[in-house]
Design a protein around this motif. Sequence first.
Motif, PDB file in Angstrom:
ATOM      1  N   PRO A   2      51.841  14.815  39.435  1.00 32.84           N
ATOM      2  CA  PRO A   2      52.791  14.207  38.620  1.00 32.84           C
ATOM      3  C   PRO A   2      52.274  12.913  37.734  1.00 32.84           C
ATOM      4  O   PRO A   2      51.218  12.344  38.195  1.00 32.84           O
ATOM      5  N   LYS A   3      53.305  12.292  36.969  1.00 34.89           N
ATOM      6  CA  LYS A   3      52.943  11.044  36.247  1.00 34.89           C
ATOM      7  C   LYS A   3      53.417  10.052  37.172  1.00 34.89           C
ATOM      8  O   LYS A   3      54.317  10.115  38.083  1.00 34.89           O
ATOM      9  N   ALA A   4      52.926   8.792  37.096  1.00 36.94           N
ATOM     10  CA  ALA A   4      53.187   7.714  38.029  1.00 36.94           C
ATOM     11  C   ALA A   4      53.454   6.516  36.932  1.00 36.94           C
ATOM     12  O   ALA A   4      52.940   6.361  35.804  1.00 36.94           O
ATOM     13  N   THR A   5      54.457   5.668  37.385  1.00 43.23           N
ATOM     14  CA  THR A   5      54.839   4.482  36.696  1.00 43.23           C
ATOM     15  C   THR A   5      53.994   3.206  37.305  1.00 43.23           C
ATOM     16  O   THR A   5      54.260   3.275  38.532  1.00 43.23           O
ATOM     17  N   VAL A   6      53.254   2.380  36.667  1.00 44.11           N
ATOM     18  CA  VAL A   6      52.707   1.383  37.352  1.00 44.11           C
ATOM     19  C   VAL A   6      53.666   0.138  37.481  1.00 44.11           C
ATOM     20  O   VAL A   6      54.485  -0.159  36.685  1.00 44.11           O
ATOM     21  N   ASP A   7      54.186   0.073  38.868  1.00 51.42           N
ATOM     22  CA  ASP A   7      55.028  -0.846  39.322  1.00 51.42           C
ATOM     23  C   ASP A   7      54.799  -2.303  39.236  1.00 51.42           C
ATOM     24  O   ASP A   7      55.328  -3.171  38.585  1.00 51.42           O
ATOM     25  N   ARG A   8      53.382  -2.297  39.621  1.00 50.42           N
ATOM     26  CA  ARG A   8      52.869  -3.824  39.682  1.00 50.42           C
ATOM     27  C   ARG A   8      51.382  -3.863  39.792  1.00 50.42           C
ATOM     28  O   ARG A   8      50.832  -2.668  40.427  1.00 50.42           O
ATOM     29  N   ILE A   9      50.736  -4.933  39.456  1.00 49.78           N
ATOM     30  CA  ILE A   9      49.372  -5.058  39.764  1.00 49.78           C
ATOM     31  C   ILE A   9      49.104  -6.265  40.381  1.00 49.78           C
ATOM     32  O   ILE A   9      49.535  -7.148  40.341  1.00 49.78           O
ATOM     33  N   GLU A  10      48.350  -6.061  41.833  1.00 49.31           N
ATOM     34  CA  GLU A  10      48.032  -7.179  42.574  1.00 49.31           C
ATOM     35  C   GLU A  10      46.602  -7.186  42.505  1.00 49.31           C
ATOM     36  O   GLU A  10      45.862  -6.491  43.381  1.00 49.31           O
ATOM     37  N   GLU A  11      46.035  -8.059  42.006  1.00 51.88           N
ATOM     38  CA  GLU A  11      44.598  -8.281  41.895  1.00 51.88           C
ATOM     39  C   GLU A  11      43.884  -7.242  41.483  1.00 51.88           C
ATOM     40  O   GLU A  11      44.124  -6.958  40.275  1.00 51.88           O
ATOM     41  N   ASP A  12      43.030  -6.422  42.289  1.00 50.65           N
ATOM     42  CA  ASP A  12      42.444  -5.265  41.795  1.00 50.65           C
ATOM     43  C   ASP A  12      42.970  -3.783  42.200  1.00 50.65           C
ATOM     44  O   ASP A  12      42.222  -2.834  42.537  1.00 50.65           O
ATOM     45  N   ALA A  14      46.738  -1.296  41.812  1.00 55.10           N
ATOM     46  CA  ALA A  14      47.772  -1.072  41.184  1.00 55.10           C
ATOM     47  C   ALA A  14      48.799  -0.265  42.087  1.00 55.10           C
ATOM     48  O   ALA A  14      48.351   0.441  43.079  1.00 55.10           O
ATOM     49  N   VAL A  15      49.964  -0.822  42.073  1.00 53.14           N
ATOM     50  CA  VAL A  15      51.225  -0.117  42.937  1.00 53.14           C
ATOM     51  C   VAL A  15      51.873   0.842  42.013  1.00 53.14           C
ATOM     52  O   VAL A  15      52.308   0.312  40.924  1.00 53.14           O
ATOM     53  N   LEU A  23      52.641   4.255  46.035  1.00 52.06           N
ATOM     54  CA  LEU A  23      51.295   4.440  46.456  1.00 52.06           C
ATOM     55  C   LEU A  23      50.403   3.541  45.632  1.00 52.06           C
ATOM     56  O   LEU A  23      50.806   2.790  44.672  1.00 52.06           O
ATOM     57  N   THR A  24      48.981   3.392  46.206  1.00 52.44           N
ATOM     58  CA  THR A  24      48.242   2.379  45.714  1.00 52.44           C
ATOM     59  C   THR A  24      47.080   3.080  45.188  1.00 52.44           C
ATOM     60  O   THR A  24      46.660   3.872  45.697  1.00 52.44           O
ATOM     61  N   ARG A  25      46.537   2.402  44.202  1.00 54.85           N
ATOM     62  CA  ARG A  25      45.098   2.815  43.723  1.00 54.85           C
ATOM     63  C   ARG A  25      44.384   1.726  43.304  1.00 54.85           C
ATOM     64  O   ARG A  25      44.969   0.816  42.925  1.00 54.85           O
ATOM     65  N   ALA A  26      43.039   1.760  43.501  1.00 52.92           N
ATOM     66  CA  ALA A  26      42.319   0.697  42.770  1.00 52.92           C
ATOM     67  C   ALA A  26      42.569   0.818  41.434  1.00 52.92           C
ATOM     68  O   ALA A  26      42.550   1.688  40.632  1.00 52.92           O
TER      69      ALA A  26
END
Length: 80
Positions: A2-12, A14-15, A23-26
Amino acid sequence: MPKATVDRIEEDVAVLVVDGRQLTRALDTLPPGVREGDVVDLETGTVDAEATEALRAGVRTARERAMRGKKPPPGGNFDL
């Protein structure tokens, strides 16, 4: 997936929030220029501009509703 919402970005990294789970992704695996609050289609790897704007409009409406009728905080010094 499904689609995901970017909650926050921490350095490199994305949560993302997908179906209420985090979940986290580079960051470099997501579309260039992705920002917090964007809705990403994980199958196509693109930002869904329409879903992102709908989400932002919903957040704006909720904020406005929450602020209606609220009194400003009392003046003076106080500890939280």
